[in-house]
Design a protein around this motif. Structure first.
Motif, mmCIF file in Angstrom:
data_model
loop_
_atom_site.group_PDB
_atom_site.id
_atom_site.type_symbol
_atom_site.label_atom_id
_atom_site.label_comp_id
_atom_site.label_asym_id
_atom_site.label_seq_id
_atom_site.Cartn_x
_atom_site.Cartn_y
_atom_site.Cartn_z
ATOM 1 N N THR A 124 26.374 -14.162 -27.870
ATOM 2 C CA THR A 124 25.063 -14.166 -27.203
ATOM 3 C C THR A 124 24.162 -15.236 -27.808
ATOM 4 O O THR A 124 23.496 -15.998 -27.089
ATOM 5 C CB THR A 124 24.395 -12.785 -27.335
ATOM 6 N N TRP A 125 24.140 -15.307 -29.141
ATOM 7 C CA TRP A 125 23.375 -16.349 -29.833
ATOM 8 C C TRP A 125 23.862 -17.739 -29.408
ATOM 9 O O TRP A 125 23.064 -18.631 -29.117
ATOM 10 C CB TRP A 125 23.518 -16.165 -31.344
ATOM 11 N N TYR A 181 21.659 -20.625 -27.662
ATOM 12 C CA TYR A 181 21.496 -21.797 -28.527
ATOM 13 C C TYR A 181 21.899 -23.079 -27.790
ATOM 14 O O TYR A 181 21.159 -24.075 -27.795
ATOM 15 C CB TYR A 181 22.353 -21.607 -29.775
ATOM 16 N N TYR A 196 20.887 -23.492 -39.423
ATOM 17 C CA TYR A 196 21.135 -23.153 -38.033
ATOM 18 C C TYR A 196 22.449 -23.773 -37.570
ATOM 19 O O TYR A 196 22.782 -24.913 -37.922
ATOM 20 C CB TYR A 196 20.011 -23.670 -37.139
ATOM 21 N N GLU A 254 25.362 -23.105 -33.964
ATOM 22 C CA GLU A 254 25.691 -22.275 -32.804
ATOM 23 C C GLU A 254 26.771 -21.252 -33.124
ATOM 24 O O GLU A 254 26.986 -20.313 -32.354
ATOM 25 C CB GLU A 254 26.148 -23.150 -31.636
ATOM 26 N N VAL A 307 24.805 -16.427 -36.404
ATOM 27 C CA VAL A 307 23.418 -15.978 -36.318
ATOM 28 C C VAL A 307 22.818 -16.117 -37.714
ATOM 29 O O VAL A 307 23.330 -15.528 -38.667
ATOM 30 C CB VAL A 307 23.317 -14.517 -35.850
ATOM 31 N N VAL A 352 19.945 -8.281 -32.084
ATOM 32 C CA VAL A 352 20.199 -9.249 -31.017
ATOM 33 C C VAL A 352 20.098 -8.540 -29.669
ATOM 34 O O VAL A 352 20.522 -7.387 -29.532
ATOM 35 C CB VAL A 352 21.597 -9.884 -31.182
ATOM 36 N N ILE A 364 16.779 -13.752 -31.753
ATOM 37 C CA ILE A 364 16.952 -15.034 -31.055
ATOM 38 C C ILE A 364 15.593 -15.625 -30.715
ATOM 39 O O ILE A 364 15.348 -16.825 -30.908
ATOM 40 C CB ILE A 364 17.807 -14.836 -29.793
ATOM 41 N N HIS A 365 14.704 -14.789 -30.216
ATOM 42 C CA HIS A 365 13.334 -15.237 -29.913
ATOM 43 C C HIS A 365 12.623 -15.720 -31.176
ATOM 44 O O HIS A 365 12.005 -16.794 -31.187
ATOM 45 C CB HIS A 365 12.562 -14.082 -29.278
ATOM 46 N N LEU A 395 14.643 -19.067 -32.827
ATOM 47 C CA LEU A 395 14.601 -20.299 -32.052
ATOM 48 C C LEU A 395 13.183 -20.687 -31.636
ATOM 49 O O LEU A 395 12.885 -21.877 -31.483
ATOM 50 C CB LEU A 395 15.485 -20.167 -30.809
ATOM 51 N N SER A 448 12.164 -20.089 -26.627
ATOM 52 C CA SER A 448 13.331 -19.221 -26.846
ATOM 53 C C SER A 448 13.908 -18.687 -25.541
ATOM 54 O O SER A 448 14.794 -17.837 -25.555
ATOM 55 C CB SER A 448 12.946 -18.042 -27.747
#
Length: 550
Positions: free
Chosen positions: A275-276, A280, A308, A310, A313, A358, A373-374, A377, A438
Motif C-alpha cells: 500500500t505504501w 509512494y 525514505y 518505496e 514503510v 497504514v 502515509i499521510h 509523505l 499525500s
C-alpha cells in the motif's frame, strides 16, 4: 454495577454536527461566514464544479468519503462551553443555586425526567443492552452522531441477563432534548433490547489546561476517534477483523508511549508495504510539477539518506531523528486524531503527533482519517524546512490558553494552510499542504481548474466554512511562506490570551512572559543574538573588502 472490560476509551465522534457539502459550497471575497448555497448568478459554474468534483472523486477515490478533522472537535467544544456559560448566567441572574440535577428514568415503557431544561447541555451515562453481535454498536454510535451527542467513553461486557448478548456503557455529553430523542429512537430499534439512563448531571466549567513542559504531552491523549474501523460502517476496514485487530495493537503501543523513550518500531506486513509502495510511486511522479520546492528538496534528502524508500514503510524513530537534525521537530506516536487543543499545543514544543498504522489496502489512494502515509509523505518533508517549522510552532504557541472560539479558528487556519495550503512559486502555484501532498487525487485536483482559489488572509481564512467530504472546493494561496507567517503573527497578536509564551529549547518548557525577570532574560537572549549577527556581518564585510583590494 460490575466493572466493565475496557474496549476503547475517549471515543469522540463529531462527524455530522456541521455538515458542509463540497458540491454546494460557494465562497466570496469578504470575511463574513460563507453561504453553503451556490449563487443564483453562477448556476452553470456551480454545476460544472459539482460534476467535475464527482468525476475526480470516482477517478481518485472510487467512492465518497468524509475526513476526520480538528475543526469538528473545536466546533463542538465551542458550542458546549458557550451553552454552559449561557445556562449558568441565567441561573445566577435568577438567584438559583447551581446544584446537580437528577433525572428519573426507566427502560422501554417507563417514564423519563420532566421536560424542563431540554435545551441545556448535560453529561449522561447510559447502559445499552444489545440483542445481537457487537457489530450493532456501530448503529448505536451513528444514532448518537445524528443526534449531535458526543460520546466520550465506551466500555462493553458480556450481558448479565439472558435477554441480551452484550451491555455497553456510554458516557456522553450533549443537549438534553437531543439525548432523550436519541434514547427513544434506540429503544425502538430491534437490535437494542434495553436502554437505561443511569445518570444525568450538569456540565462543569473547567479551567483551560495546556502543557507547560514537553513531558506534559503524555497527558495530551484526548482522541476524537480511536479504533475508527470498529465504529464506522463506511470504513473500508469495518468488516476486516484482522485489520481491526492490527489497528488496535498499533494504537495500544501509542497509548503506552511516554516522552523521552524510543518510538516503538512496527514490523509492517507485506500488504502494508505494498500500500505504501503504491501511493509512494504515484505521488513521486507528481511532486516535480505539483509540490513546492521546499517539499521537493527535503523529499530528495530523505531518499538520499535512505530514510525514505518505496520498498519499506519508514520507522517513526528514524524519521524523528532526521527532523531533529534539520529543524528540532520530533515525532510522537498517537493512536488517532487528537483534539484540536491538544494537537495544536504539541506544535508549540516542536512535537508532531504522528500515527503509525497504514490505511486499508482496499482503498490505497485515500484515507478518511490520518494515517502514517499521510503524515510521512505530506507533513514530514515540510516540517524539515526551517521556515515552515517555525510557522507550525508559532501556530501552536498562539493557541495556548486561547478560548474555544479561537481554537476553532486556529484549527480552521491549520486546515487551509498546513493541510491544504497552496503557495506561489516562480509565477506558478504549488502545493505545500499535507492533505494534498499525500493524496494523488487531491494533488491533481488542487492545481486544476475545478476548485476556487483565494488569496490567503488570516482573518478571512479563520472563518471560512470548510468541506471534509472528498476533494476541497476552495484553497487559499500564500504569496510566500514569509508573507503567510507575517500575516499569521498579526492575526495572533489580536487573540486574547492569559499571557505571551516563548519556548525554551534548552529546558523544553514554556516560559510565561509575565514577570520582569522573564522579560529581562528574553531581552538578554535577543541582545546576545544581535551581537552575534553584528559580528557575522563585520566578518563578511571584511572578507568582501579584502577580495576587492586583491
Amino acid at each position: 454495577m460490575e466493572m466493565f472490560s475496557n474496549v476503547f476509551t475517549k471515543c469522540r465522534r463529531i462527524i455530522n454536527q456541521f455538515p458542509i457539502d463540497a458540491s454546494t459550497t460557494k465562497t466570496s471575497t469578504d470575511s463574513s461566514p460563507k453561504s453553503t448555497v451556490p449563487s443564483k448568478n453562477e448556476p452553470a459554474v456551480a454545476s460544472n464544479r459539482t460534476q467535475q468534483s464527482r468525476l475526480y472523486r470516482q477517478r481518485s477515490h472510487g467512492g465518497s468519503w468524509r475526513r476526520k478533522s480538528l475543526i469538528e472537535d473545536a466546533k463542538f467544544e465551542t458550542v458546549t462551553n458557550a451553552e454552559f456559560e449561557r445556562v449558568e448566567g441565567r441561573r445566577l441572574s435568577q438567584g438559583e443555586l447551581c446544584i446537580s440535577e437528577e433525572v428519573e428514568t426507566t427502560n422501554g415503557d417507563g417514564k423519563s425526567s420532566p421536560e424542563e431544561g431540554l435545551d441545556t447541555v448535560r453529561n449522561f451515562t447510559l447502559i445499552v443492552s444489545l440483542q445481537e453481535k457487537m457489530s450493532s454498536l456501530a448503529d448505536v454510535i451513528k444514532m448518537f452522531d445524528l443526534s449531535k451527542v458526543a460520546i466520550e467513553h465506551v466500555e462493553s461486557r458480556a450481558s448479565q441477563t439472558p435477554e441480551s448478548k452484550y451491555e455497553i456503557l456510554l458516557h456522553c455529553v450533549g443537549i438534553k432534548g437531543n439525548l432523550l430523542h436519541c434514547a427513544d429512537v434506540l429503544r425502538q430499534n430491534s437490535r437494542v433490547q434495553n436502554l437505561t439512563i443511569i445518570s444525568d448531571s450538569s456540565t462543569e466549567k473547567k479551567d483551560i489546561w495546556f502543557p507547560r513542559h514537553i513531558t506534559d504531552l503524555d497527558k495530551c491523549t484526548h482522541l476524537i476517534t480511536k479504533f475508527e474501523p470498529e465504529l464506522d460502517t463506511d470504513h473500508p476496514g469495518f468488516c476486516d477483523k484482522v485489520y481491526r485487530a492490527r489497528r488496535k495493537m498499533i494504537a495500544d503501543l501509542a497509548f503506552d508511549y511516554r516522552d523521552d523513550t524510543p518510538i516503538p518500531r512496527i514490523e509492517y506486513l507485506e500488504e502494508e508495504i505494498e500500500t505504501w509502495r503504491h501511493v509512494y510511486r504515484a505521488l513521486k511522479k507528481l511532486y516535480p510539477t505539483h509540490a513546492c520546492k521546499e517539499h521537493r528538496r527535503v523529499f530528495e534528502m530523505l531518499e538520499n539518506e535512505n530514510v525514505y524508500s518505496e520498498n519499506k514503510v519508514p520507522q517513526l524513530e528514524d524519521v524523528s531523528n532526521f527532523l531533529k537534525r534539520k529543524t528540532g521537530f520530533q515525532l510522537r506516536p498517537v493512536a488517532g486524531l487528537l483534539s484540536a487543543r491538544d494537537f495544536l499545543a504539541s506544535l508549540a514544543f516542536r512535537v508532531f503527533q504522528c500515527t503509525q498504522y497504514v490505511r486499508h489496502s482496499s482503498k490505497p489512494d485515500h484515507s478518511p482519517e490520518p494515517d502514517c502515509i499521510h503524515e510521512l509523505l505530506g507533513h514530514v518533508p515540510m516540517l524539515a524546512d526551517p521556515d515552515f517549522a517555525e510557522f507550525s510552532q508559532e501556530i501552536g504557541l498562539s493557541s495556548l490558553g486561547s478560548s474555544d472560539e479561537d481554537i476553532e479558528k486556529f484549527a480552521t487556519l491549520y486546515w487551509f494552510t498546513v493541510e491544504f495550503g497552496l503557495v506561489k512559486e516562480d509565477g506558478e502555484i504549488r502545493a505545500y499542504g499535507a492533505g494534498a501532498l499525500s493524496s494523488y487525487g487531491e494533488l491533481m485536483h488542487s492545481l486544476s481548474d475545478v476548485p476556487q482559489r483565494k488569496e490567503f488572509n488570516a482573518a478571512t481564512t479563520s472563518v471560512q466554512e470548510y468541506s471534509d467530504y472528498d476533494l476541497q472546493p476552495i484553497y487559499f494561496v500564500a504569496e510566500s511562506f514569509e508573507d503567510m507567517k507575517e500575516k499569521m503573527r498579526i492575526y495572533a497578536s489580536n487573540i486574547k490570551r492569559p499571557c505571551e509564551f516563548r519556548y525554551d529549547a534548552f529546558t523544553q518548557s514554556l516560559v510565561e512572559l509575565t514577570s520582569k525577570d522573564a522579560l529581562q532574560s528574553m531581552a538578554k537572549n535577543i541582545k546576545g543574538q544581535m551581537a552575534c549577527l553584528q559580528r557575522a556581518l563585520s566578518h563578511i564585510e571584511m572578507r568582501t573588502t579584502a577580495l576587492c583590494v586583491s
